[in-house]
Motif scaffolding. Structure first.
Motif, PDB file in Angstrom:
ATOM      1  N   LYS A   2       0.831  -1.206   0.000  1.00 28.39           N
ATOM      2  CA  LYS A   2       0.000   0.000   0.000  1.00 28.39           C
ATOM      3  C   LYS A   2       0.869   1.261   0.000  1.00 28.39           C
ATOM      4  CE  LYS A   2      -4.015   2.125   2.095  1.00 28.39           C
ATOM      5  NZ  LYS A   2      -5.034   2.045   3.152  1.00 28.39           N
ATOM      6  N   THR A   3       1.985   1.230   0.707  1.00 32.19           N
ATOM      7  CA  THR A   3       2.903   2.367   0.735  1.00 32.19           C
ATOM      8  C   THR A   3       3.445   2.656  -0.663  1.00 32.19           C
ATOM      9  OG1 THR A   3       3.510   1.907   3.028  1.00 32.19           O
ATOM     10  CG2 THR A   3       5.055   3.238   1.737  1.00 32.19           C
ATOM     11  N   VAL A   4       3.857   1.597  -1.364  1.00 38.47           N
ATOM     12  CA  VAL A   4       4.365   1.772  -2.723  1.00 38.47           C
ATOM     13  C   VAL A   4       3.246   2.245  -3.633  1.00 38.47           C
ATOM     14  CG1 VAL A   4       5.360   0.592  -4.725  1.00 38.47           C
ATOM     15  CG2 VAL A   4       6.238   0.119  -2.433  1.00 38.47           C
ATOM     16  N   TRP A   5       2.061   1.669  -3.505  1.00 34.72           N
ATOM     17  CA  TRP A   5       0.890   2.075  -4.282  1.00 34.72           C
ATOM     18  C   TRP A   5       0.618   3.574  -4.103  1.00 34.72           C
ATOM     19  CZ3 TRP A   5      -3.020   1.010  -7.629  1.00 34.72           C
ATOM     20  CH2 TRP A   5      -4.222   1.695  -7.486  1.00 34.72           C
ATOM     21  N   LEU A   6       0.596   4.021  -2.844  1.00 31.77           N
ATOM     22  CA  LEU A   6       0.318   5.430  -2.563  1.00 31.77           C
ATOM     23  C   LEU A   6       1.430   6.344  -3.086  1.00 31.77           C
ATOM     24  CD1 LEU A   6      -1.238   5.171   1.011  1.00 31.77           C
ATOM     25  CD2 LEU A   6      -2.412   5.707  -1.146  1.00 31.77           C
TER      26      LEU A   6
ATOM     27  N   PHE B 151       2.701  10.263  -7.068  1.00 31.36           N
ATOM     28  CA  PHE B 151       3.618  10.657  -8.142  1.00 31.36           C
ATOM     29  C   PHE B 151       2.839  10.881  -9.430  1.00 31.36           C
ATOM     30  CE2 PHE B 151       6.546   9.872 -11.629  1.00 31.36           C
ATOM     31  CZ  PHE B 151       7.638  10.644 -11.276  1.00 31.36           C
ATOM     32  N   SER B 152       1.920   9.979  -9.740  1.00 27.37           N
ATOM     33  CA  SER B 152       1.126  10.088 -10.977  1.00 27.37           C
ATOM     34  C   SER B 152       0.291  11.364 -11.006  1.00 27.37           C
ATOM     35  CB  SER B 152       0.197   8.883 -11.119  1.00 27.37           C
ATOM     36  OG  SER B 152       0.932   7.705 -11.248  1.00 27.37           O
ATOM     37  N   ILE B 153      -0.213  11.748  -9.853  1.00 24.38           N
ATOM     38  CA  ILE B 153      -1.067  12.937  -9.765  1.00 24.38           C
ATOM     39  C   ILE B 153      -0.228  14.214  -9.692  1.00 24.38           C
ATOM     40  CG2 ILE B 153      -2.809  14.137  -8.353  1.00 24.38           C
ATOM     41  CD1 ILE B 153      -3.745  11.493  -9.747  1.00 24.38           C
ATOM     42  N   ASN B 154       0.741  14.226  -8.803  1.00 23.71           N
ATOM     43  CA  ASN B 154       1.490  15.452  -8.518  1.00 23.71           C
ATOM     44  C   ASN B 154       2.685  15.681  -9.436  1.00 23.71           C
ATOM     45  OD1 ASN B 154      -0.187  16.201  -6.301  1.00 23.71           O
ATOM     46  ND2 ASN B 154       0.784  14.574  -5.131  1.00 23.71           N
ATOM     47  N   LYS B 155       3.095  14.674 -10.141  1.00 26.23           N
ATOM     48  CA  LYS B 155       4.213  14.778 -11.093  1.00 26.23           C
ATOM     49  C   LYS B 155       3.758  14.183 -12.427  1.00 26.23           C
ATOM     50  CE  LYS B 155       7.553  15.767  -7.956  1.00 26.23           C
ATOM     51  NZ  LYS B 155       8.754  16.508  -8.036  1.00 26.23           N
ATOM     52  N   SER B 156       2.628  14.671 -12.904  1.00 28.91           N
ATOM     53  CA  SER B 156       2.025  14.080 -14.110  1.00 28.91           C
ATOM     54  C   SER B 156       2.910  14.235 -15.349  1.00 28.91           C
ATOM     55  CB  SER B 156       0.633  14.663 -14.357  1.00 28.91           C
ATOM     56  OG  SER B 156       0.699  16.066 -14.484  1.00 28.91           O
ATOM     57  N   LYS B 157       3.689  15.294 -15.428  1.00 30.08           N
ATOM     58  CA  LYS B 157       4.576  15.460 -16.581  1.00 30.08           C
ATOM     59  C   LYS B 157       5.687  14.408 -16.561  1.00 30.08           C
ATOM     60  CE  LYS B 157       3.779  20.351 -17.349  1.00 30.08           C
ATOM     61  NZ  LYS B 157       4.372  21.691 -17.429  1.00 30.08           N
ATOM     62  N   GLU B 158       6.246  14.175 -15.377  1.00 28.87           N
ATOM     63  CA  GLU B 158       7.290  13.159 -15.244  1.00 28.87           C
ATOM     64  C   GLU B 158       6.721  11.770 -15.526  1.00 28.87           C
ATOM     65  OE1 GLU B 158       6.778  15.697 -13.225  1.00 28.87           O
ATOM     66  OE2 GLU B 158       8.697  16.620 -12.701  1.00 28.87           O
ATOM     67  N   MET B 159       5.502  11.517 -15.043  1.00 34.74           N
ATOM     68  CA  MET B 159       4.863  10.225 -15.289  1.00 34.74           C
ATOM     69  C   MET B 159       4.599  10.032 -16.775  1.00 34.74           C
ATOM     70  SD  MET B 159       4.066   7.570 -13.682  1.00 34.74           S
ATOM     71  CE  MET B 159       2.968   6.211 -13.440  1.00 34.74           C
ATOM     72  N   SER B 160       4.148  11.070 -17.440  1.00 33.76           N
ATOM     73  CA  SER B 160       3.926  11.005 -18.883  1.00 33.76           C
ATOM     74  C   SER B 160       5.237  10.719 -19.614  1.00 33.76           C
ATOM     75  CB  SER B 160       3.322  12.322 -19.380  1.00 33.76           C
ATOM     76  OG  SER B 160       3.229  12.324 -20.780  1.00 33.76           O
TER      77      SER B 160
ATOM     78  N   LYS C 153      -6.343   8.599 -13.411  1.00 32.91           N
ATOM     79  CA  LYS C 153      -7.245   9.268 -14.361  1.00 32.91           C
ATOM     80  C   LYS C 153      -8.543   9.693 -13.677  1.00 32.91           C
ATOM     81  CE  LYS C 153      -5.804   6.878 -18.593  1.00 32.91           C
ATOM     82  NZ  LYS C 153      -6.241   5.871 -19.604  1.00 32.91           N
ATOM     83  N   LEU C 154      -9.082   8.834 -12.819  1.00 32.62           N
ATOM     84  CA  LEU C 154     -10.312   9.178 -12.099  1.00 32.62           C
ATOM     85  C   LEU C 154     -10.098  10.368 -11.175  1.00 32.62           C
ATOM     86  CD1 LEU C 154     -11.627   5.587 -11.278  1.00 32.62           C
ATOM     87  CD2 LEU C 154     -12.723   7.265 -12.805  1.00 32.62           C
ATOM     88  N   ILE C 155      -8.933  10.424 -10.549  1.00 29.08           N
ATOM     89  CA  ILE C 155      -8.634  11.555  -9.662  1.00 29.08           C
ATOM     90  C   ILE C 155      -8.445  12.834 -10.473  1.00 29.08           C
ATOM     91  CG2 ILE C 155      -6.922  12.496  -8.053  1.00 29.08           C
ATOM     92  CD1 ILE C 155      -6.585   9.551  -7.040  1.00 29.08           C
ATOM     93  N   LEU C 156      -7.699  12.741 -11.557  1.00 33.29           N
ATOM     94  CA  LEU C 156      -7.468  13.929 -12.386  1.00 33.29           C
ATOM     95  C   LEU C 156      -8.763  14.448 -13.022  1.00 33.29           C
ATOM     96  CD1 LEU C 156      -4.081  12.918 -14.024  1.00 33.29           C
ATOM     97  CD2 LEU C 156      -4.460  14.751 -12.354  1.00 33.29           C
ATOM     98  N   SER C 157      -9.714  13.538 -13.295  1.00 33.38           N
ATOM     99  CA  SER C 157     -11.002  13.967 -13.858  1.00 33.38           C
ATOM    100  C   SER C 157     -12.021  14.301 -12.768  1.00 33.38           C
ATOM    101  CB  SER C 157     -11.559  12.882 -14.785  1.00 33.38           C
ATOM    102  OG  SER C 157     -11.918  11.731 -14.034  1.00 33.38           O
ATOM    103  N   LYS C 158     -11.572  14.260 -11.519  1.00 36.77           N
ATOM    104  CA  LYS C 158     -12.378  14.631 -10.352  1.00 36.77           C
ATOM    105  C   LYS C 158     -13.556  13.693 -10.072  1.00 36.77           C
ATOM    106  CE  LYS C 158     -10.840  19.388 -10.370  1.00 36.77           C
ATOM    107  NZ  LYS C 158      -9.513  19.058 -10.003  1.00 36.77           N
ATOM    108  N   LYS C 159     -13.457  12.465 -10.530  1.00 37.31           N
ATOM    109  CA  LYS C 159     -14.469  11.457 -10.198  1.00 37.31           C
ATOM    110  C   LYS C 159     -14.132  10.776  -8.874  1.00 37.31           C
ATOM    111  CE  LYS C 159     -16.175  10.677 -14.818  1.00 37.31           C
ATOM    112  NZ  LYS C 159     -15.404  11.429 -15.760  1.00 37.31           N
ATOM    113  N   LEU C 160     -12.860  10.839  -8.498  1.00 33.99           N
ATOM    114  CA  LEU C 160     -12.374  10.419  -7.189  1.00 33.99           C
ATOM    115  C   LEU C 160     -11.514  11.556  -6.659  1.00 33.99           C
ATOM    116  CD1 LEU C 160     -11.089   6.731  -7.697  1.00 33.99           C
ATOM    117  CD2 LEU C 160     -13.121   7.435  -6.442  1.00 33.99           C
ATOM    118  N   THR C 161     -11.228  11.504  -5.363  1.00 38.12           N
ATOM    119  CA  THR C 161     -10.335  12.488  -4.773  1.00 38.12           C
ATOM    120  C   THR C 161      -9.142  11.768  -4.162  1.00 38.12           C
ATOM    121  OG1 THR C 161     -11.623  12.406  -2.733  1.00 38.12           O
ATOM    122  CG2 THR C 161     -12.139  14.187  -4.274  1.00 38.12           C
ATOM    123  N   LEU C 162      -8.099  12.517  -3.952  1.00 38.04           N
ATOM    124  CA  LEU C 162      -6.897  11.951  -3.352  1.00 38.04           C
ATOM    125  C   LEU C 162      -7.047  12.022  -1.833  1.00 38.04           C
ATOM    126  CD1 LEU C 162      -4.252  10.707  -4.331  1.00 38.04           C
ATOM    127  CD2 LEU C 162      -3.223  12.961  -4.282  1.00 38.04           C
TER     128      LEU C 162
END
Length: 190
Positions: free
Chosen positions: A85-89, A94-103, A163-172
């Motif tokens: 879960k720690t690695v998942w989080l 990272f995917s949300i807050n560093k989306s350019k690096e993830m891309s 993607k769900l978080i970035l589209s605001k269907k879920l929250t972080l």
């Protein structure tokens, strides 16, 4: 020979990631990059011998950095599920807050440049994931299937969750994070 300036190198790396986010690897033009960073093209070539060297160097630095950060997140004393879960989080954040690096990393993996990244860099990136999945299998907690299969399930759910978080269907939030992790857990547990 010109000396390398760490702040210029960081600016070059940052602008390269920005360009790849906006236009892909084909969008990198060394003269344009030099102009964006505020250096001459000849100065850019002091840091990188060509576009390929630039991309592979940025990729290698990025992979080393995130591998070290994610390794530092996992405490050895945690039970397996909490380690996972720690690695998942970490990767979700990272995917949300560093989306350019993830891309950049996602595009890299689908490009011929990925084959040019040193093997030891790619191995270091996968070391934590593989050792963690091997631990879960040895404890009988997750399905005893190939790590690439488990990794594909985890990566798919991670990508879709971000993607769900970035589209605001879920929250972080803890509630949504727990929900999505429980769905991941249900998919891979024994």
């Amino acid at each position: 020979m010109k000396l390398k300036d760490a702040s210029k190198k960081a600016a070059i790396k940052s602008k390269t990631i920005d360009i790849v986010f906006d236009k892909g690897f084909a969008g990198i033009k060394m003269a344009n990059l030099a102009q964006m960073v505020g250096v001459s093209p000849s100065t850019l070539y002091v840091y990188y011998k060509n576009k390929e060297d630039l991309i592979v160097s940025v990729a290698t630095d990025l992979i080393h950095s995130i591998s070290q950060e994610s390794n530092n997140e996992v405490k050895e004393t945690l039970p397996f599920k909490l380690k996972l879960k720690t690695v998942w989080l970490y990767w979700l954040n990272f995917s949300i807050n560093k989306s350019k690096e993830m891309s950049f990393l996602q595009q890299l993996k689908q490009s011929p440049y990925y084959e040019l990244v040193p093997a030891e860099t790619k191995d270091a990136k996968m070391q934590l994931a593989n050792s963690l999945l091997d631990l879960g299998k040895s404890e009988g907690l997750i399905k005893d299937v190939d790590n690439e299969v488990l990794g594909a399930v985890i990566a798919s759910l991670l990508t879709e969750t971000s993607k769900l978080i970035l589209s605001k269907k879920l929250t972080l939030t803890k509630k949504d994070n727990d929900l999505m992790f429980s769905m991941l857990w249900d998919a891979i547990k024994s």
